[in-house]
Scaffold this motif. Structure first.
Motif: not given
Lengths: 220, 220
Positions: B90-96
């Motif tokens: 899983s990953l995220s580059d920032g909030p939506p």
């Protein structure tokens, strides 16, 4: 088929099939790569996940319902030589409902991964139910083992004559767009010869499944 | 906030927000990992793809809309030592709506990929719009460049103090289930330090984007 005797049988068949054929002709291409894709669209329910304890069966399930995966190869690109490289490839292990467990690919020497494989055929393929609507519907995070994913290591080689028809049928039924890809790209059929299988479908860490267990699974 | 002057402003704000707050409380958790996931559910339309010629912007787009990817690392597992290994993270580059371009991860030393990274931090992450409903809706095969995917090579390292809050916020907003993962797994925040970027979003082969071009992209 030639001859008058078969002519009327053919006419009957055509009459029966006509509505379906007309529907195919007039309906817009939908889903990945067109109609008759056989892939599990977001709107269509997946078959149920096999019991999680049956890791070999879960592995076969994931391989069958996924129509693409990420392949890791050793990079030959000057910029990142020797590093692990990852890429996305379409695949199919068989027509819908008739999965073989063997991931077939349709590759071109122009692809970065293929350049890598030509130097070192060892590769690892990973596929996840996060690629379907399963995890989303169940509320499972993509990294949760409950959002089952599998890891298949082995070597990628060209498909030989005897397997060619099945590989072609498997891929083209689920990826009809492939039939339109330009021949100038020198497409060829390939497969992953699986030597190692890890299944992450429950808490407690990866389960090891042998290729023998994997291929011994039969689906009714 | 304390004090009578602010009290009435707060009451007004609460009155305005109340219906939304009640809706959040009573609705069942949906989507991957619960509400407020911020991920692009199959039912929600993706923002439009940037112009394909703007490869840096397309890369940032893909990184932002994906909430997982496949990471290739060099295997330390005895069975397949030195081979390229692939796994799902899983990953995220920032909030939506507030992507940074930096892929953040929430990792545990128990994960196979992490064992590999501890010996060699070089890795390649790939993310594809096939993970969203984009390709399906457009009828693009997962291996078609029109079904855009990107390949990011670099090194995976622990997030340092100054970036910790943003990494945590980025991941937990889009992966709320992570907040429940057992501390016995020694979870830590990590990031991919990107050195090489390839974008496959159109015919003609992979486009190279520099990290500078990638990070210079601004979204309104």
């Amino acid at each position: 088929m030639a001859g008058r005797a078969r002519g009327s049988a053919r006419a009957l068949l055509a009459a029966l099939l006509a509505p379906a054929l007309v529907a195919l002709l007039v309906a817009p291409a939908r889903g990945r790569g067109g109609r008759g894709h056989g892939d599990w669209d977001a709107a269509v329910a997946l078959p149920p996940l096999p019991p999680r304890e049956d890791a070999a069966r879960v592995a076969r399930f994931v391989t069958h319902v996924c129509d693409w995966g990420a392949l890791a190869t050793l990079s030959t690109d000057q910029a990142v030589r020797g590093w692990a490289f990852a890429d996305v490839l379409s695949l199919s292990d068989g027509p819908p409902g008739a999965g073989s467990g063997v991931p077939y690919f349709y590759l071109s020497p122009l692809q970065q991964s293929v350049g890598n494989l030509q130097e070192n055929p060892h590769a690892t393929l990973t596929m996840s139910l996060a690629q379907t609507n399963f995890c989303r519907k169940q509320g499972f995070d993509p990294q949760s083992p409950l959002c089952a994913h599998i890891i298949l290591s082995g070597t990628v080689t060209k498909v030989n004559e005897s397997e060619m028809d099945f590989a072609k049928q498997s891929l083209f039924v689920r990826h009809p767009e492939m039939k339109t890809w330009p021949s100038s790209h020198n497409w060829f059929f390939a497969k992953l010869n699986i030597t190692n299988i890890w299944v992450l479908d429950y808490f407690g860490g990866p389960k090891i499944v042998t290729p023998e267990e994997y291929y011994n699974v039969t689906f009714q």
